[in-house]
Design a protein around this motif. Structure first.
Motif, short mmCIF file in Angstrom:
data_model
loop_
_atom_site.label_atom_id
_atom_site.label_comp_id
_atom_site.label_asym_id
_atom_site.label_seq_id
_atom_site.Cartn_x
_atom_site.Cartn_y
_atom_site.Cartn_z
N GLY A 11 73.29 7.56 -39.12
CA GLY A 11 72.40 8.90 -38.54
C GLY A 11 71.77 9.09 -39.19
N GLU A 12 71.63 10.84 -38.95
CA GLU A 12 70.80 11.59 -40.01
C GLU A 12 71.01 12.66 -40.47
OE1 GLU A 12 67.56 12.72 -37.36
OE2 GLU A 12 66.95 10.66 -37.24
N GLY A 13 72.66 13.52 -40.15
CA GLY A 13 73.07 14.27 -40.17
C GLY A 13 73.81 14.22 -42.11
N VAL A 14 74.48 15.40 -42.46
CA VAL A 14 75.47 15.07 -43.11
C VAL A 14 76.25 14.33 -43.85
CG1 VAL A 14 76.77 16.70 -44.84
CG2 VAL A 14 74.47 17.57 -43.58
N GLY A 15 75.65 13.38 -44.61
CA GLY A 15 76.99 12.21 -45.34
C GLY A 15 76.46 11.56 -44.61
N GLN A 16 76.05 11.27 -43.62
CA GLN A 16 75.28 9.82 -42.74
C GLN A 16 74.12 9.08 -43.22
OE1 GLN A 16 74.35 11.61 -38.47
NE2 GLN A 16 76.62 10.28 -37.72
N PHE A 17 73.91 7.40 -43.37
CA PHE A 17 72.66 7.21 -43.80
C PHE A 17 72.13 6.48 -43.14
CE2 PHE A 17 76.78 7.39 -47.33
CZ PHE A 17 75.81 8.02 -47.86
N SER A 18 70.68 5.78 -43.49
CA SER A 18 70.07 5.34 -42.55
C SER A 18 69.30 4.60 -43.67
CB SER A 18 68.67 5.42 -41.87
OG SER A 18 67.81 5.29 -40.79
N ARG A 19 69.62 3.23 -43.77
CA ARG A 19 69.02 2.39 -45.03
C ARG A 19 69.38 2.58 -45.99
NH1 ARG A 19 70.55 0.09 -40.75
NH2 ARG A 19 69.31 -1.51 -39.27
N PRO A 20 71.26 2.88 -46.50
CA PRO A 20 70.94 3.34 -48.44
C PRO A 20 70.38 2.34 -48.77
CG PRO A 20 72.90 3.08 -47.19
CD PRO A 20 72.28 3.00 -45.87
N ASN A 21 70.51 2.30 -49.83
CA ASN A 21 69.41 1.06 -50.87
C ASN A 21 69.50 1.68 -52.52
OD1 ASN A 21 67.41 2.39 -51.17
ND2 ASN A 21 65.85 1.75 -50.99
N GLY A 22 69.60 2.71 -52.20
CA GLY A 22 70.29 2.72 -54.20
C GLY A 22 71.13 3.74 -54.47
N VAL A 23 71.43 3.89 -55.22
CA VAL A 23 73.36 4.86 -55.84
C VAL A 23 73.15 4.26 -56.96
CG1 VAL A 23 75.02 2.05 -55.21
CG2 VAL A 23 75.85 4.63 -55.27
N ALA A 24 73.95 5.25 -57.42
CA ALA A 24 74.28 6.15 -58.94
C ALA A 24 74.91 6.91 -59.56
CB ALA A 24 72.42 6.53 -59.87
N VAL A 25 75.96 7.29 -60.00
CA VAL A 25 77.22 7.73 -60.66
C VAL A 25 76.59 8.25 -61.85
CG1 VAL A 25 79.67 8.07 -60.86
CG2 VAL A 25 78.57 5.88 -59.30
#
Length: 333
Positions: free
Chosen positions: A216-230
């Motif tokens: 989705g497009e809302g808060v905490g929703q994703f559309s094809r997430p492709n990068g992550v970091a911590v």
């Protein structure tokens, strides 16, 4: 700038500056897909370029202050060459590891770009790869998202297979083309589950722990997430590719903030404009139609965080890095 009150801490994310411009060589990037941060503020950026312009395939080396250092790697199948480079990671000795989707292999370079070795073979068996897409390193162990095999594999840094976890699906611990991957301070593994539009967290041994997000497009929703970091606080940064934003989550997955881009012209961009008056006129025409268009992310694809709390976000389509700083202050309640 984005600010959110979370618990007793106020996280503030403030735009600092941009690095880069669209170029097929030299002082700029072309379809960049991943970046790694070394010592002395060194930045290594993978340029995938276009299939009809393979001359743009390379790794650009610069600094956080936009000082151009060098570039290395060329298009091809030989030692030190690349076809579809997809990910880069750096080890404690500052050697670099580059994944190649087309060649299904990992290539190792030293920090100066000298070829050191390669390993990997195409397939679906243990230790074989089908479109490796992300790399994360913890000590002498490497995690690779094996995207079309819908799994994560663990290797030694010289390519010895250690373990695997995940299979195709949408349930807990299953993947549909996993992409970006990152490790937190406790060694847990976070994976951008690309086609399932979510982030999954695992133990270092591959035991499922949590799932964050939905389509989705809302808060905490994703559309094809492709990068992550911590970061060192455990906050999670997700490059939300089709939503053209980066979302920040708390360690337990709750939404903290989002960044949509605040770009100001980089020094490399200014240098190019000064040598091209016609380009200045074109920019003025474009600015008359939209003042925010140039500021915003266009398909952000990777996030990296250094020890100074600087957040580097790779802006794929626009060939640049937008840099933010994070501050935290106690909130009086």
């Amino acid at each position: 700038m984005s600010t959110h009150f979370f618990g007793l801490s106020d996280r503030t994310f403030t735009y600092s500056h941009s690095i880069g411009r669209n170029e097929f060589a030299g002082t700029g990037f072309r379809n960049p897909v991943d970046l790694a941060l070394g010592s002395d503020d060194t930045v290594y950026v993978i340029n995938r370029s276009y299939e009809n312009r393979p001359d743009g395939v390379r790794i650009t080396v610069c600094t956080m202050d936009e000082e151009y250092i060098s570039e290395f790697g060329t298009y091809g199948e030989g030692d030190g060459e690349m076809i579809w480079p997809s990910a880069i990671a750096i080890d404690s000795d500052e050697d670099l590891y580059v994944a190649d989707e087309w060649l299904n292999r990992i290539t190792k370079f030293d920090r100066d770009g000298e070829f050191l070795g390669k390993w990997g073979a195409a397939g679906s068996g243990d230790g074989e790869l089908d479109r490796p897409a992300g790399i994360a390193i913890n000590g002498d162990v490497m995690y690779i998202t094996d995207s079309r095999n819908h799994r994560v594999q663990k290797f030694t840094l010289d390519g010895k297979f250690l373990a695997k976890f995940g299979s195709e699906g949408s349930g807990k611990g299953e993947f549909n083309m996993p992409w970006g991957i990152a490790l937190d301070n406790e060694g847990n593994v976070l994976v951008a589950d690309w086609r399932n539009d979510r982030i999954q967290q695992f133990s270092a041994d591959g035991e499922w722990q949590a799932t964050y997000g939905s389509s989705g497009e809302g808060v905490g929703q994703f559309s094809r997430p492709n990068g992550v970091a911590v970061d060192k606080d455990g906050d999670i940064y997700v490059a939300d590719w089709f939503n053209n934003r980066v979302q920040v989550l708390a360690p337990d997955g709750r939404f903290i903030a989002q960044m949509r881009g605040d770009h100001a012209l980089s020094q490399w961009g200014k240098d190019k404009l000064l040598s091209n008056p016609d380009m200045i006129r074109q920019r003025q025409i474009a600015a008359a139609h939209s003042t925010d268009f140039e500021k915003r992310f266009s398909h952000p694809c990777a996030v990296a965080i250094d020890g100074k709390d600087r957040i580097s976000i790779l802006d794929h389509t626009r060939g640049r890095i937008q840099v933010y700083s994070k501050t935290r202050e106690a909130v009086l309640v």
